[in-house]
Design an enzyme around this catalytic site. Structure first.
Site, PDB file in Angstrom:
ATOM      1  N   PHE A  65      12.535 -44.275 -16.304  1.00 21.35           N
ATOM      2  CA  PHE A  65      12.733 -45.707 -16.066  1.00 21.35           C
ATOM      3  C   PHE A  65      12.490 -46.526 -17.335  1.00 21.35           C
ATOM      4  O   PHE A  65      13.116 -47.581 -17.529  1.00 21.35           O
ATOM      5  CB  PHE A  65      11.771 -46.152 -14.950  1.00 21.35           C
ATOM      6  CG  PHE A  65      12.005 -47.529 -14.442  1.00 21.35           C
ATOM      7  CD1 PHE A  65      13.089 -47.810 -13.623  1.00 21.35           C
ATOM      8  CD2 PHE A  65      11.131 -48.558 -14.758  1.00 21.35           C
ATOM      9  CE1 PHE A  65      13.304 -49.086 -13.141  1.00 21.35           C
ATOM     10  CE2 PHE A  65      11.335 -49.843 -14.285  1.00 21.35           C
ATOM     11  CZ  PHE A  65      12.431 -50.108 -13.472  1.00 21.35           C
TER      12      PHE A  65
ATOM     13  N   ALA B  96      14.331 -36.319 -17.074  1.00 20.39           N
ATOM     14  CA  ALA B  96      14.609 -35.430 -15.939  1.00 20.39           C
ATOM     15  C   ALA B  96      14.200 -36.146 -14.669  1.00 20.39           C
ATOM     16  O   ALA B  96      13.009 -36.307 -14.391  1.00 20.39           O
ATOM     17  CB  ALA B  96      13.845 -34.119 -16.084  1.00 20.39           C
TER      18      ALA B  96
ATOM     19  N   HIS C  94      13.195 -42.995  -4.222  1.00 21.39           N
ATOM     20  CA  HIS C  94      12.820 -43.302  -5.606  1.00 21.39           C
ATOM     21  C   HIS C  94      13.830 -42.750  -6.615  1.00 21.39           C
ATOM     22  O   HIS C  94      14.207 -43.408  -7.572  1.00 21.39           O
ATOM     23  CB  HIS C  94      11.442 -42.682  -5.872  1.00 21.39           C
ATOM     24  CG  HIS C  94      10.584 -43.481  -6.783  1.00 21.39           C
ATOM     25  ND1 HIS C  94       9.897 -44.591  -6.366  1.00 21.39           N
ATOM     26  CD2 HIS C  94      10.305 -43.348  -8.097  1.00 21.39           C
ATOM     27  CE1 HIS C  94       9.231 -45.093  -7.386  1.00 21.39           C
ATOM     28  NE2 HIS C  94       9.467 -44.361  -8.442  1.00 21.39           N
TER      29      HIS C  94
ATOM     30  N   ARG D 168      19.339 -26.334 -16.103  1.00 19.81           N
ATOM     31  CA  ARG D 168      19.970 -27.210 -17.108  1.00 19.81           C
ATOM     32  C   ARG D 168      19.128 -27.352 -18.373  1.00 19.81           C
ATOM     33  O   ARG D 168      19.495 -28.082 -19.288  1.00 19.81           O
ATOM     34  CB  ARG D 168      20.239 -28.582 -16.470  1.00 19.81           C
ATOM     35  CG  ARG D 168      21.427 -28.534 -15.536  1.00 19.81           C
ATOM     36  CD  ARG D 168      21.400 -29.559 -14.441  1.00 19.81           C
ATOM     37  NE  ARG D 168      22.585 -29.387 -13.574  1.00 19.81           N
ATOM     38  CZ  ARG D 168      22.710 -28.417 -12.657  1.00 19.81           C
ATOM     39  NH1 ARG D 168      21.739 -27.553 -12.457  1.00 19.81           N
ATOM     40  NH2 ARG D 168      23.822 -28.317 -11.939  1.00 19.81           N
TER      41      ARG D 168
ATOM     42  N   THR E 174      11.486 -39.376  -1.169  1.00 15.34           N
ATOM     43  CA  THR E 174      11.868 -40.767  -0.903  1.00 15.34           C
ATOM     44  C   THR E 174      13.110 -41.145  -1.708  1.00 15.34           C
ATOM     45  O   THR E 174      13.666 -40.332  -2.452  1.00 15.34           O
ATOM     46  CB  THR E 174      10.721 -41.724  -1.294  1.00 15.34           C
ATOM     47  OG1 THR E 174      10.602 -41.696  -2.724  1.00 15.34           O
ATOM     48  CG2 THR E 174       9.406 -41.309  -0.662  1.00 15.34           C
TER      49      THR E 174
HETATM   50  C1  DLZ Z   1       7.481 -42.384 -10.504  1.00 13.20           C
HETATM   51  C2  DLZ Z   1       8.508 -41.386 -10.926  1.00 13.20           C
HETATM   52  C3  DLZ Z   1       9.032 -40.465 -10.001  1.00 13.20           C
HETATM   53  C4  DLZ Z   1       8.616 -40.435  -8.584  1.00 13.20           C
HETATM   54  N1  DLZ Z   1       9.915 -39.553 -10.370  1.00 13.20           N
HETATM   55  C5  DLZ Z   1      10.339 -39.519 -11.668  1.00 13.20           C
HETATM   56  C6  DLZ Z   1      11.291 -38.547 -12.081  1.00 13.20           C
HETATM   57  O1  DLZ Z   1      11.754 -37.681 -11.339  1.00 13.20           O
HETATM   58  N2  DLZ Z   1      11.674 -38.563 -13.380  1.00 13.20           N
HETATM   59  C7  DLZ Z   1      11.192 -39.487 -14.284  1.00 13.20           C
HETATM   60  O2  DLZ Z   1      11.592 -39.455 -15.441  1.00 13.20           O
HETATM   61  N3  DLZ Z   1      10.298 -40.410 -13.895  1.00 13.20           N
HETATM   62  C8  DLZ Z   1       9.853 -40.442 -12.638  1.00 13.20           C
HETATM   63  N4  DLZ Z   1       8.930 -41.362 -12.246  1.00 13.20           N
HETATM   64  C9  DLZ Z   1       8.358 -42.288 -13.257  1.00 13.20           C
HETATM   65  C10 DLZ Z   1       9.252 -43.500 -13.542  1.00 13.20           C
HETATM   66  O3  DLZ Z   1      10.313 -43.168 -14.400  1.00 13.20           O
HETATM   67  C11 DLZ Z   1       8.409 -44.607 -14.219  1.00 13.20           C
HETATM   68  O4  DLZ Z   1       7.785 -44.098 -15.360  1.00 13.20           O
HETATM   69  C12 DLZ Z   1       7.366 -45.165 -13.284  1.00 13.20           C
HETATM   70  O5  DLZ Z   1       7.947 -45.629 -12.085  1.00 13.20           O
HETATM   71  C13 DLZ Z   1       6.584 -46.329 -13.948  1.00 13.20           C
HETATM   72  O6  DLZ Z   1       7.465 -47.397 -14.281  1.00 13.20           O
END
Ligand code: DLZ
Length: 158
Positions: free
Chosen positions: A60, A83, A91, A130, A89
């Site tokens: 994110f 990744a 998310h 991958r 959920t």
């Molecule tokens: C919180 C979260 C979740 C549940 N899954 C992933 C994921 O599969 N891959 C990834 O790169 N990041 C994940 N994150 C973290 C979010 O990218 C982010 O860092 C948090 O929501 C804080 O903003």
């Protein structure tokens, strides 16, 4: 799109300065993807010292990291590495879309190539498949894509 100039030419990374924007979340996978990206760059002649790896907490945050890196004007291109793996959920969908849209926005707003080495997988097994230590590695593929775009712009003197 870039094929006419480059399909039959060897990718040339000499003189390029490349940043890798790597998410730490699922770090086993993103570490392997980043190693794949570095491998592609080095094979094409990018110097060790011209490859810099920067980390974000999760995918994110990759777009903001890319934007900060672009604004330094130090890099010819960026490889985004993440990744996103589906959990229980929704998310996954939000992070995957926000990351993808954000990276594209930075690339088009600032006119700097950013290769998309962010994998979106439904489970860990898919993600591992991958991130293998061979040329099917998606980080390696992203590295090759970035080199192609950089070569294209260089050839066109854009
Ligand atoms: C919180 C979260 C979740 C549940 N899954 C992933 C994921 O599969 N891959 C990834 O790169 N990041 C994940 N994150 C973290 C979010 O990218 C982010 O860092 C948090 O929501 C804080 O903003």
């Amino acid at each position: 799109m870039f094929m006419k100039t480059n399909t039959f030419n060897k990718l040339n990374g000499e003189g390029l300065k490349i940043a890798i924007a790597q998410a730490r979340f699922n770090s086993d996978i993103t570490g392997a993807l980043a190693r794949g990206a570095v491998k592609a760059l080095k094979e094409a002649g990018v110097r060790d010292g011209d490859i810099k790896i920067f980390q974000a907490p999760g995918s994110f945050e990759i777009p903001l990291l890319c934007q900060k890196l672009v604004k330094t004007k130090k890099y010819n291109g960026i490889i985004a590495i993440g990744a996103v793996i589906k959990g229980e959920t929704a998310h996954f969908d939000y992070i995957a879309k926000a990351t993808t849209d954000g990276i594209m926005r930075v690339m088009l707003d600032y006119n700097v190539p950013i290769a998309f080495g962010v994998i979106t997988a439904y489970n860990m097994k898919q993600a591992q498949a991958r991130a293998r230590n061979d040329k099917s590695n998606k980080g390696y593929e992203a590295g090759m894509a970035l080199l192609e775009i950089c070569n294209y712009f260089k050839l066109r003197n854009d």
